[in-house]
Motif scaffolding. Structure first.
Motif, short mmCIF file in Angstrom:
data_model
loop_
_atom_site.label_atom_id
_atom_site.label_comp_id
_atom_site.label_asym_id
_atom_site.label_seq_id
_atom_site.Cartn_x
_atom_site.Cartn_y
_atom_site.Cartn_z
N THR A 202 0.83 -1.21 0.00
CA THR A 202 0.00 0.00 0.00
C THR A 202 0.86 1.25 0.00
N LEU A 203 1.91 1.25 0.82
CA LEU A 203 2.80 2.42 0.89
C LEU A 203 3.54 2.66 -0.42
N ILE A 204 3.94 1.58 -1.09
CA ILE A 204 4.62 1.74 -2.38
C ILE A 204 3.69 2.38 -3.40
N GLY A 205 2.43 1.92 -3.42
CA GLY A 205 1.46 2.52 -4.33
C GLY A 205 1.19 3.98 -4.02
N LEU A 206 1.01 4.29 -2.73
CA LEU A 206 0.76 5.67 -2.32
C LEU A 206 1.95 6.56 -2.63
N GLN A 207 3.14 6.00 -2.50
CA GLN A 207 4.35 6.77 -2.78
C GLN A 207 4.41 7.20 -4.24
N GLN A 234 6.41 22.63 -1.50
CA GLN A 234 7.28 22.08 -0.45
C GLN A 234 6.51 21.16 0.49
N TYR A 235 5.19 21.37 0.60
CA TYR A 235 4.37 20.50 1.44
C TYR A 235 4.28 19.11 0.83
N ARG A 236 4.04 19.07 -0.47
CA ARG A 236 3.94 17.77 -1.15
C ARG A 236 5.30 17.09 -1.23
N LEU A 237 6.36 17.89 -1.36
CA LEU A 237 7.70 17.31 -1.35
C LEU A 237 7.99 16.66 -0.01
N ALA A 238 7.62 17.34 1.09
CA ALA A 238 7.84 16.77 2.42
C ALA A 238 7.00 15.51 2.62
N ALA A 239 5.77 15.52 2.11
CA ALA A 239 4.92 14.33 2.23
C ALA A 239 5.51 13.17 1.43
N HIS A 240 6.01 13.46 0.23
CA HIS A 240 6.63 12.44 -0.63
C HIS A 240 7.84 11.82 0.09
N LEU A 241 8.67 12.66 0.70
CA LEU A 241 9.83 12.15 1.43
C LEU A 241 9.41 11.38 2.67
N SER A 242 8.35 11.83 3.35
CA SER A 242 7.87 11.14 4.56
C SER A 242 7.44 9.71 4.23
N PHE A 243 6.70 9.55 3.13
CA PHE A 243 6.30 8.20 2.71
C PHE A 243 7.52 7.33 2.43
N ALA A 244 8.52 7.91 1.75
CA ALA A 244 9.72 7.14 1.40
C ALA A 244 10.48 6.73 2.65
N LEU A 245 10.67 7.66 3.58
CA LEU A 245 11.41 7.33 4.81
C LEU A 245 10.64 6.33 5.66
N GLY A 246 9.32 6.50 5.74
CA GLY A 246 8.51 5.54 6.50
C GLY A 246 8.61 4.14 5.92
N LEU A 247 8.55 4.04 4.59
CA LEU A 247 8.68 2.74 3.93
C LEU A 247 10.06 2.15 4.17
N TYR A 248 11.08 2.99 4.09
CA TYR A 248 12.45 2.54 4.32
C TYR A 248 12.62 1.99 5.73
N ILE A 249 12.10 2.69 6.71
CA ILE A 249 12.22 2.26 8.11
C ILE A 249 11.52 0.92 8.32
N LEU A 250 10.32 0.78 7.78
CA LEU A 250 9.56 -0.46 7.96
C LEU A 250 10.26 -1.65 7.30
#
Length: 429
Positions: A202-207, A234-250
């Motif tokens: 799901t996170l990959i698709g949302l990313q 910059q808000y969408r850029l931060a959200a895009h990075l947040s999804f990527a970092l969250g996926l990476y951590i998991l």
């Protein structure tokens, strides 16, 4: 021969337990893993010590045969190493995607592809195709307001940068989905892992969707004034990075669970060690938050203002810190305030990490936990040095990309540390 002896021995032990201890045979005797422990110690639970020597032969190979026969515990889940390395590969793919995304932003290539297709775009192959793609790019604000003098060859460079980033994202989807389907069909996932697999997908698709939503913000007609700077939100850029970092951590946490399982450590855990674990989690959160604030710095090109350290020009607090009205907008829309916040978060995180490391030196911990704590503090100092160097040299691409990569490495070290401290428990005295 061993099989016959094991049958006899099992029956003998069971009957002896009933006769001498007058207690029912514990059901967990045959369901407990006995590898690595002597059969004698297991038998002491229900057979008097004075009878054990007369019941068990002294031959080690015979005892091992009995141990294997009596142990009816399930074997370790199939393919755990394979699943673990697959998760490491997925986290590595996400790591590269984040670095590529950072370089794409630094080279201002993100708006070169002004269309998006789910399964991928076919790149231009002929001169006519390139001209057609370039003419399409000319219809959008970035070319009209910023790149009006761009040549076809310069366009090709930014196009390939964005194309590589997008196609790498699609490769992540394939690298994830195909092995996941295989492992699932082979029964390699338990119930918990099946839930995680669903979350990962799901996170990959949302990313991917968030990536296009971010790019779309830079193609809108809101840039009309000649002084406007066309860029993604910059808000969408931060959200895009947040999804990527969250996926990476998991991905990384799950990989550690499969390849480096941590057991409850049978040592006396002090209050200092428990406090260290709390600080480790706080440090991980601070590293994550500082990385997200870096997305606002990148989105507003805030690294190009006040290229001095530790002061802002000749002041400790810049005069235009609250230049925008209402004041709350300065936090995310004023380049000066965004850089100021990133500096404060970075130095605060470094202070927290350093204090955590000093506390770890006073705690009795498993060796790997000590190593992880040291790795976190070393990487933390390196990251701050990279950040200051990037600022003082006016954000060259190679240093800025190294700084962003450093944040991922630091986050990885923090995840490793919290993994090693996962099962610390204060044992009863």
């Amino acid at each position: 021969m061993y099989f016959t002896s094991a049958l006899v021995s099992r029956s003998l032990i069971k009957n002896a337990g009933i006769i001498f201890s007058k207690q029912p045979v514990p059901k967990n005797l045959y369901a407990t893993r006995l590898f690595g422990t002597s059969l004698q110690k297991q038998a002491e639970a229900f057979i008097p010590k004075q009878r054990i020597k007369s019941l068990l032969p002294t031959n080690n190979s015979f005892r091992q045969a009995v141990t294997r026969f009596c142990s009816k515990a399930a074997e370790p889940a199939k393919g755990q190493k394979a699943v673990g390395w697959w998760l490491v590969g997925c986290s590595g793919m996400v790591f590269v995607a984040v670095v590529l995304g950072g370089v794409t932003r630094l080279t201002e290539s993100g708006l070169s592809m002004s269309h998006w297709k789910l399964l991928g775009e076919k790149p231009p192959t002929t001169k006519e195709d390139w001209i057609r793609e370039f003419e399409y790019y000319k219809q959008f604000p970035e070319f009209k307001l910023k790149n009006a003098e761009m040549t076809l060859e310069e366009f090709k460079f930014i196009f390939w940068m964005e194309y590589g980033h997008r196609m790498w994202g699609r490769c992540i989807g394939a690298f994830y989905a195909i092995p996941a389907a295989y492992f699932w069909s082979r029964g390699y996932f338990n119930k918990s892992m099946k839930i995680k697999v669903g979350i990962f997908g799901t996170l990959i698709g949302l990313q991917g969707l968030m990536g296009w939503y971010m790019v779309k913000s830079g193609l809108e007609d809101r840039f009309q004034d000649p002084n406007d700077v066309p860029r993604v939100s910059q808000y969408r850029l931060a959200a895009h990075l947040s999804f990527a970092l969250g996926l990476y951590i998991l991905f990384l946490m799950s990989a550690f669970d499969h390849l480096m399982p941590t057991k409850q450590h049978a040592i006396e855990i002090t209050q200092k060690a428990l406090k260290l674990r709390k600080y480790a989690h706080i440090s991980k959160g601070m590293i994550f938050l500082t990385a997200i604030s870096g997305a606002f710095v990148a989105g507003l090109d805030a690294g190009l203002v006040y290229n001095s350290f530790p002061m802002f020009a000749d002041r400790w607090i810049p005069s235009d810190l609250w230049a925008i009205s209402p004041a709350i907008k300065n936090v995310t829309e004023n380049p000066t305030t965004v850089q100021f916040n990133h500096r404060i978060l970075g130095t605060s995180t470094l202070a927290l990490i350093s204090g955590m490391w000093m506390l770890s030196r006073k705690c009795k911990l498993p060796p790997r936990a000590h190593t992880a704590a040291t790795a976190v503090v070393i990487m933390g100092w390196m990251q701050v040095v990279l950040g200051i160097s990037t600022l003082l040299t006016y954000v060259p691409t190679h240093l800025a990309a190294s700084h962003q990569s450093g944040s991922l490495i630091l986050l990885s070290m923090a995840v490793w540390l919290t993994h090693e401290l996962k099962y610390l428990k204060k044992l009863p005295k």
